[in-house]
Design a protein around this motif. Sequence first.
Motif, mmCIF file in Angstrom:
data_model
loop_
_atom_site.group_PDB
_atom_site.id
_atom_site.type_symbol
_atom_site.label_atom_id
_atom_site.label_comp_id
_atom_site.label_asym_id
_atom_site.label_seq_id
_atom_site.Cartn_x
_atom_site.Cartn_y
_atom_site.Cartn_z
ATOM 1 N N VAL A 161 0.821 -1.203 0.000
ATOM 2 C CA VAL A 161 0.000 0.000 0.000
ATOM 3 C C VAL A 161 0.859 1.258 0.000
ATOM 4 N N THR A 162 1.889 1.283 0.836
ATOM 5 C CA THR A 162 2.704 2.497 0.986
ATOM 6 C C THR A 162 4.082 2.365 0.332
ATOM 7 N N GLY A 163 4.307 1.300 -0.420
ATOM 8 C CA GLY A 163 5.596 1.125 -1.080
ATOM 9 C C GLY A 163 5.978 -0.335 -1.144
ATOM 10 N N SER A 164 6.986 -0.633 -1.940
ATOM 11 C CA SER A 164 7.424 -2.008 -2.120
ATOM 12 C C SER A 164 8.446 -2.401 -1.062
ATOM 13 N N TYR A 165 8.297 -3.603 -0.500
ATOM 14 C CA TYR A 165 9.290 -4.081 0.456
ATOM 15 C C TYR A 165 9.731 -5.518 0.149
ATOM 16 N N ASN A 166 9.349 -6.052 -1.012
ATOM 17 C CA ASN A 166 9.902 -7.291 -1.555
ATOM 18 C C ASN A 166 9.842 -8.464 -0.571
ATOM 19 N N SER A 194 0.333 -3.194 10.564
ATOM 20 C CA SER A 194 -0.558 -2.064 10.263
ATOM 21 C C SER A 194 -1.880 -2.515 9.662
ATOM 22 N N CYS A 195 -2.415 -3.600 10.204
ATOM 23 C CA CYS A 195 -3.677 -4.131 9.699
ATOM 24 C C CYS A 195 -4.719 -4.350 10.791
ATOM 25 N N PHE A 196 -4.286 -4.690 11.999
ATOM 26 C CA PHE A 196 -5.250 -5.037 13.042
ATOM 27 C C PHE A 196 -6.191 -3.881 13.363
ATOM 28 N N GLU A 197 -5.757 -2.656 13.135
ATOM 29 C CA GLU A 197 -6.650 -1.516 13.373
ATOM 30 C C GLU A 197 -7.797 -1.480 12.360
ATOM 31 N N HIS A 198 -7.666 -2.253 11.279
ATOM 32 C CA HIS A 198 -8.684 -2.273 10.234
ATOM 33 C C HIS A 198 -9.574 -3.513 10.289
ATOM 34 N N PHE A 199 -9.388 -4.368 11.275
ATOM 35 C CA PHE A 199 -10.235 -5.552 11.424
ATOM 36 C C PHE A 199 -11.426 -5.210 12.325
ATOM 37 N N ALA A 200 -12.635 -5.461 11.825
ATOM 38 C CA ALA A 200 -13.844 -5.112 12.575
ATOM 39 C C ALA A 200 -14.015 -5.990 13.818
ATOM 40 N N MET A 201 -13.532 -7.230 13.752
ATOM 41 C CA MET A 201 -13.636 -8.164 14.872
ATOM 42 C C MET A 201 -12.282 -8.839 15.088
ATOM 43 N N PRO A 202 -11.318 -8.114 15.646
ATOM 44 C CA PRO A 202 -9.952 -8.642 15.750
ATOM 45 C C PRO A 202 -9.834 -9.892 16.610
ATOM 46 N N TRP A 203 -10.765 -10.084 17.541
ATOM 47 C CA TRP A 203 -10.722 -11.278 18.373
ATOM 48 C C TRP A 203 -10.954 -12.538 17.533
ATOM 49 N N LEU A 204 -11.742 -12.400 16.461
ATOM 50 C CA LEU A 204 -11.941 -13.527 15.553
ATOM 51 C C LEU A 204 -10.692 -13.784 14.713
ATOM 52 N N THR A 221 0.690 -2.904 15.185
ATOM 53 C CA THR A 221 -0.458 -2.074 14.849
ATOM 54 C C THR A 221 -0.270 -0.706 15.501
ATOM 55 N N HIS A 222 -1.339 0.034 15.676
ATOM 56 C CA HIS A 222 -1.209 1.394 16.200
ATOM 57 C C HIS A 222 -1.869 1.555 17.569
ATOM 58 N N PHE A 223 -1.206 2.327 18.409
ATOM 59 C CA PHE A 223 -1.784 2.762 19.678
ATOM 60 C C PHE A 223 -2.326 4.181 19.547
ATOM 61 N N SER A 224 -1.546 5.061 18.975
ATOM 62 C CA SER A 224 -1.974 6.446 18.719
ATOM 63 C C SER A 224 -1.532 6.810 17.308
ATOM 64 N N TYR A 225 -2.488 7.134 16.459
ATOM 65 C CA TYR A 225 -2.116 7.443 15.084
ATOM 66 C C TYR A 225 -3.235 8.216 14.414
ATOM 67 N N SER A 226 -2.905 8.865 13.335
ATOM 68 C CA SER A 226 -3.893 9.633 12.575
ATOM 69 C C SER A 226 -4.997 8.717 12.046
ATOM 70 N N ALA A 227 -6.199 9.253 11.961
ATOM 71 C CA ALA A 227 -7.279 8.524 11.322
ATOM 72 C C ALA A 227 -6.878 8.248 9.873
ATOM 73 N N HIS A 228 -7.074 7.019 9.423
ATOM 74 C CA HIS A 228 -6.667 6.670 8.066
ATOM 75 C C HIS A 228 -7.507 5.504 7.546
ATOM 76 N N GLU A 229 -7.613 5.430 6.242
ATOM 77 C CA GLU A 229 -8.345 4.373 5.543
ATOM 78 C C GLU A 229 -9.749 4.185 6.116
ATOM 79 N N ARG A 230 -10.370 5.305 6.452
ATOM 80 C CA ARG A 230 -11.751 5.271 6.904
ATOM 81 C C ARG A 230 -12.670 4.924 5.734
ATOM 82 N N PRO A 231 -13.800 4.263 5.960
ATOM 83 C CA PRO A 231 -14.429 4.040 7.271
ATOM 84 C C PRO A 231 -13.955 2.784 8.001
ATOM 85 N N TRP A 232 -12.924 2.132 7.495
ATOM 86 C CA TRP A 232 -12.457 0.901 8.149
ATOM 87 C C TRP A 232 -11.231 1.183 9.005
ATOM 88 N N ASN A 233 -11.365 2.092 9.916
ATOM 89 C CA ASN A 233 -10.319 2.373 10.894
ATOM 90 C C ASN A 233 -10.972 2.179 12.274
#
Length: 246
Positions: free
Chosen positions: A66-71, A118-128, A147-159
């Motif tokens: 998403v934010t660049g290539s890391y091979n 940087s994905c768990f903040e975008h899971f609606a039901m992370p316990w699953l 993942t993030h503890f404090s970060y800018s709102a991003h990729e809404r509405p799935w944040n």
Amino acid sequence: MKKMLKKLLKIDSGVSAHNNVELDRQYLSKDVPMSNIARHQNWYSHLIQIGNKPGMRILEVGSREVTGSYNAKENFRNAEYVGFDYYPGNNVDVVGDAHKLSSYFKEDEKFDIIYSASCFEHFAMPWLVAVEIAKLLKVGGVVLVETHFSYSAHERPWNFFQYSDMGLKVLFSKALGFECIEAGMSNPIVGRFSLLADEYLRNKPVRGLYCHSEYLGKKIKEMENFSWEQLNLEDVVGDTKYPEPK
């Protein structure tokens, strides 16, 4: 004269930088552990070191670039790497919903390392998702979640969520068959309430902010028929307890 001025400016700059660091330390929380192995800049190289070997199977949950290539495929070229994501794209081998992760693989298909950045903040039901990861990870296998503890709102509405280190330890607790190797934070943030906040809060400092939270753990036991509903509070919080009233 010019040489002396440059020297004084260099000294002054060094002193200012030192003072700024000491000022920033005041924004840390003493009871929040800082990650080492799982730190933002360290965890990926650690996984490559332990995982880029013949016979190792690696699964990345949220692998799309998403934010660049890391091979990733090149970095794990000696192992078998599988990239999983909600959308097709670069670095994606399997497309699907992480909440049903295990359903996209054969029943006996297991992995040595499963990681997600940087994905768990975008899971609606992370316990699953945590349960699905447990299903696919070998006993003795490693899980890494950043993942993030404090970060800018991003990729809404799935944040959806932000996590503390303790929150990640609850998701991957002994009740689910995991042993924590390290859980903590990295990349402290210096903050204050803005002038747009309620009047009594304006310009007040906000301490204990960290950009990233990380969990590194090992699966030590297979948990059959796991259910969050069947757990007691103590099963996931261990020997910790909510601070008693003063």
